[in-house]
Design a protein around this motif. Structure first.
Motif, PDB file in Angstrom:
ATOM      1  N   LYS A  37      -7.443  -4.914   5.795  1.00  0.00           N
ATOM      2  CA  LYS A  37      -8.464  -4.554   6.912  1.00  0.00           C
ATOM      3  C   LYS A  37      -9.059  -5.825   7.327  1.00  0.00           C
ATOM      4  O   LYS A  37      -9.376  -6.132   8.502  1.00  0.00           O
ATOM      5  CB  LYS A  37      -9.605  -3.652   6.494  1.00  0.00           C
ATOM      6  CG  LYS A  37      -9.048  -2.188   6.346  1.00  0.00           C
ATOM      7  CD  LYS A  37     -10.051  -1.222   5.944  1.00  0.00           C
ATOM      8  CE  LYS A  37      -9.557   0.230   5.833  1.00  0.00           C
ATOM      9  NZ  LYS A  37     -10.345   1.237   5.294  1.00  0.00           N
TER      10      LYS A  37
ATOM     11  N   GLU B 104      -5.925  -2.376   0.378  1.00  0.00           N
ATOM     12  CA  GLU B 104      -6.301  -1.765   1.695  1.00  0.00           C
ATOM     13  C   GLU B 104      -7.643  -2.786   2.278  1.00  0.00           C
ATOM     14  O   GLU B 104      -7.504  -2.899   3.609  1.00  0.00           O
ATOM     15  CB  GLU B 104      -6.853  -0.403   1.849  1.00  0.00           C
ATOM     16  CG  GLU B 104      -5.619   0.649   2.020  1.00  0.00           C
ATOM     17  CD  GLU B 104      -6.008   2.047   1.785  1.00  0.00           C
ATOM     18  OE1 GLU B 104      -7.169   2.315   1.405  1.00  0.00           O
ATOM     19  OE2 GLU B 104      -5.035   2.905   1.855  1.00  0.00           O
ATOM     20  N   GLY B 105      -8.779  -2.875   1.687  1.00  0.00           N
ATOM     21  CA  GLY B 105      -9.538  -3.753   1.895  1.00  0.00           C
ATOM     22  C   GLY B 105      -9.081  -5.127   2.450  1.00  0.00           C
ATOM     23  O   GLY B 105      -9.711  -5.602   3.273  1.00  0.00           O
TER      24      GLY B 105
ATOM     25  N   GLU C  62      -8.263  12.813 -11.323  1.00  0.00           N
ATOM     26  CA  GLU C  62      -8.568  11.704 -10.690  1.00  0.00           C
ATOM     27  C   GLU C  62      -9.144  10.581 -11.550  1.00  0.00           C
ATOM     28  O   GLU C  62      -9.009   9.315 -11.350  1.00  0.00           O
ATOM     29  CB  GLU C  62     -10.045  12.237  -9.727  1.00  0.00           C
ATOM     30  CG  GLU C  62      -9.629  13.059  -8.695  1.00  0.00           C
ATOM     31  CD  GLU C  62      -8.781  12.346  -7.577  1.00  0.00           C
ATOM     32  OE1 GLU C  62      -9.035  11.335  -7.090  1.00  0.00           O
ATOM     33  OE2 GLU C  62      -7.800  13.111  -7.117  1.00  0.00           O
TER      34      GLU C  62
ATOM     35  N   ILE D 167       0.750  -1.355   0.100  1.00  0.00           N
ATOM     36  CA  ILE D 167      -0.107  -0.068   0.031  1.00  0.00           C
ATOM     37  C   ILE D 167       0.555   1.121   0.045  1.00  0.00           C
ATOM     38  O   ILE D 167       0.587   2.004  -0.701  1.00  0.00           O
ATOM     39  CB  ILE D 167      -0.870   0.051   1.172  1.00  0.00           C
ATOM     40  CG1 ILE D 167      -1.936  -1.219   1.015  1.00  0.00           C
ATOM     41  CG2 ILE D 167      -1.795   1.310   1.380  1.00  0.00           C
ATOM     42  CD1 ILE D 167      -2.798  -1.510   2.176  1.00  0.00           C
TER      43      ILE D 167
ATOM     44  N   THR E  69      -5.638   4.115  -7.974  1.00  0.00           N
ATOM     45  CA  THR E  69      -6.599   4.349  -6.639  1.00  0.00           C
ATOM     46  C   THR E  69      -7.275   2.924  -6.287  1.00  0.00           C
ATOM     47  O   THR E  69      -7.396   2.540  -5.415  1.00  0.00           O
ATOM     48  CB  THR E  69      -7.503   5.540  -6.847  1.00  0.00           C
ATOM     49  OG1 THR E  69      -6.640   6.675  -7.334  1.00  0.00           O
ATOM     50  CG2 THR E  69      -8.355   5.813  -5.423  1.00  0.00           C
ATOM     51  N   GLN E  70      -7.749   2.531  -7.434  1.00  0.00           N
ATOM     52  CA  GLN E  70      -8.559   1.139  -7.253  1.00  0.00           C
ATOM     53  C   GLN E  70      -7.506   0.098  -6.657  1.00  0.00           C
ATOM     54  O   GLN E  70      -7.979  -0.483  -5.566  1.00  0.00           O
ATOM     55  CB  GLN E  70      -9.349   0.819  -8.298  1.00  0.00           C
ATOM     56  CG  GLN E  70     -10.018  -0.466  -8.302  1.00  0.00           C
ATOM     57  CD  GLN E  70     -10.507  -1.024  -9.797  1.00  0.00           C
ATOM     58  OE1 GLN E  70     -10.122  -0.666 -10.723  1.00  0.00           O
ATOM     59  NE2 GLN E  70     -11.320  -2.031  -9.838  1.00  0.00           N
ATOM     60  N   LYS E  71      -6.465  -0.018  -7.216  1.00  0.00           N
ATOM     61  CA  LYS E  71      -5.641  -1.266  -6.690  1.00  0.00           C
ATOM     62  C   LYS E  71      -5.385  -0.695  -5.084  1.00  0.00           C
ATOM     63  O   LYS E  71      -5.286  -1.611  -4.377  1.00  0.00           O
ATOM     64  CB  LYS E  71      -4.218  -0.779  -7.384  1.00  0.00           C
ATOM     65  CG  LYS E  71      -4.320  -1.530  -8.917  1.00  0.00           C
ATOM     66  CD  LYS E  71      -2.903  -1.389  -9.414  1.00  0.00           C
ATOM     67  CE  LYS E  71      -3.112  -1.487 -10.954  1.00  0.00           C
ATOM     68  NZ  LYS E  71      -1.825  -1.135 -11.595  1.00  0.00           N
ATOM     69  N   ILE E  72      -5.063   0.514  -4.840  1.00  0.00           N
ATOM     70  CA  ILE E  72      -4.691   0.797  -3.269  1.00  0.00           C
ATOM     71  C   ILE E  72      -5.960   0.554  -2.522  1.00  0.00           C
ATOM     72  O   ILE E  72      -5.743  -0.373  -1.553  1.00  0.00           O
ATOM     73  CB  ILE E  72      -4.418   2.283  -3.187  1.00  0.00           C
ATOM     74  CG1 ILE E  72      -3.141   2.600  -3.906  1.00  0.00           C
ATOM     75  CG2 ILE E  72      -4.636   2.666  -1.670  1.00  0.00           C
ATOM     76  CD1 ILE E  72      -2.776   4.303  -3.919  1.00  0.00           C
ATOM     77  N   GLU E  73      -7.159   0.688  -2.817  1.00  0.00           N
ATOM     78  CA  GLU E  73      -8.507   0.410  -2.174  1.00  0.00           C
ATOM     79  C   GLU E  73      -8.470  -1.149  -2.005  1.00  0.00           C
ATOM     80  O   GLU E  73      -9.076  -1.549  -0.888  1.00  0.00           O
ATOM     81  CB  GLU E  73      -9.589   0.955  -2.824  1.00  0.00           C
ATOM     82  CG  GLU E  73      -9.710   2.547  -2.711  1.00  0.00           C
ATOM     83  CD  GLU E  73     -10.700   3.067  -3.451  1.00  0.00           C
ATOM     84  OE1 GLU E  73     -11.603   2.434  -4.103  1.00  0.00           O
ATOM     85  OE2 GLU E  73     -10.803   4.526  -3.490  1.00  0.00           O
ATOM     86  N   LEU E  74      -8.176  -1.694  -3.047  1.00  0.00           N
ATOM     87  CA  LEU E  74      -8.176  -3.363  -3.042  1.00  0.00           C
ATOM     88  C   LEU E  74      -7.420  -3.654  -2.075  1.00  0.00           C
ATOM     89  O   LEU E  74      -7.875  -4.761  -1.011  1.00  0.00           O
ATOM     90  CB  LEU E  74      -7.883  -3.856  -4.525  1.00  0.00           C
ATOM     91  CG  LEU E  74      -8.102  -5.329  -4.770  1.00  0.00           C
ATOM     92  CD1 LEU E  74      -9.837  -5.792  -4.548  1.00  0.00           C
ATOM     93  CD2 LEU E  74      -7.665  -5.616  -6.144  1.00  0.00           C
TER      94      LEU E  74
ATOM     95  N   GLU F 182       1.438   6.672  -6.548  1.00  0.00           N
ATOM     96  CA  GLU F 182       0.128   7.261  -7.014  1.00  0.00           C
ATOM     97  C   GLU F 182       0.360   9.036  -6.865  1.00  0.00           C
ATOM     98  O   GLU F 182       0.073   9.670  -7.654  1.00  0.00           O
ATOM     99  CB  GLU F 182      -1.239   6.933  -5.916  1.00  0.00           C
ATOM    100  CG  GLU F 182      -2.337   7.714  -6.179  1.00  0.00           C
ATOM    101  CD  GLU F 182      -3.023   8.712  -5.429  1.00  0.00           C
ATOM    102  OE1 GLU F 182      -3.940   9.322  -5.612  1.00  0.00           O
ATOM    103  OE2 GLU F 182      -2.146   8.987  -4.364  1.00  0.00           O
TER     104      GLU F 182
END
Length: 154
Positions: free
Chosen positions: A122, A118-119, A104, A68, A111-116, A75
């Protein structure tokens, strides 16, 4: 193991599906361990398995945090590059809101990769909490067994 692959090349692998499958495997593994907590004969085995599982989850979570961080750096670099491109454009002058929206959109994939990632991290952290609760519950499980046997041993 997905960590052996290059996370910056995530388009080649469906990581959403891969992470979904991993989450299903972790849920199943935790359920199997919890079944071993039902019988006092298998509690010690479950405890060892829980400590091992916790360590694996912890190491995996830290590796994901590192990924991340690297993706975040990439990013920010791309964001600065795109902002410069739009600000220095000789052909068209963009307003602040237009520039922000376009940057953006340009960064949507990373951004999608980071969110994926990170999810998924978590989820692993929540699984670690579940393991911690199970480890804490072992003491209560043993105390209950002693009570049921009428033991006075503390």
């Amino acid at each position: 193991n997905p960590l052996k692959e290059n996370y910056f090349n995530m388009a080649e692998t469906d990581y959403a599906k891969l992470f979904e499958n991993e989450r299903a495997e972790w849920r199943e593994k935790i359920q199997i361990i919890s079944l071993n907590l039902k019988s006092i004969q298998t509690v010690a085995e479950a405890q060892i398995e829980l400590f091992s599982t916790r360590q694996i989850l912890l190491e995996y979570s830290y590796k994901l945090a590192s990924i991340i961080s690297k993706l975040g750096t990439k990013e920010r670099q791309e964001r600065a590059k795109k902002l410069r491109e739009y600000q220095e454009s000789k052909d068209v002058r963009y307003g602040v809101n237009e520039t922000k929206t376009m940057v953006e959109a340009d960064l949507a994939e990373i951004t999608q990769k980071i969110e994926l990632v990170e999810g998924h991290r978590k989820f692993l952290d929540q699984t670690i909490q579940t393991v911690d609760h199970m480890l804490y519950g072992i003491k209560s499980r043993i105390a209950l067994e002693e009570y049921l046997r009428g033991s006075t041993i503390k």
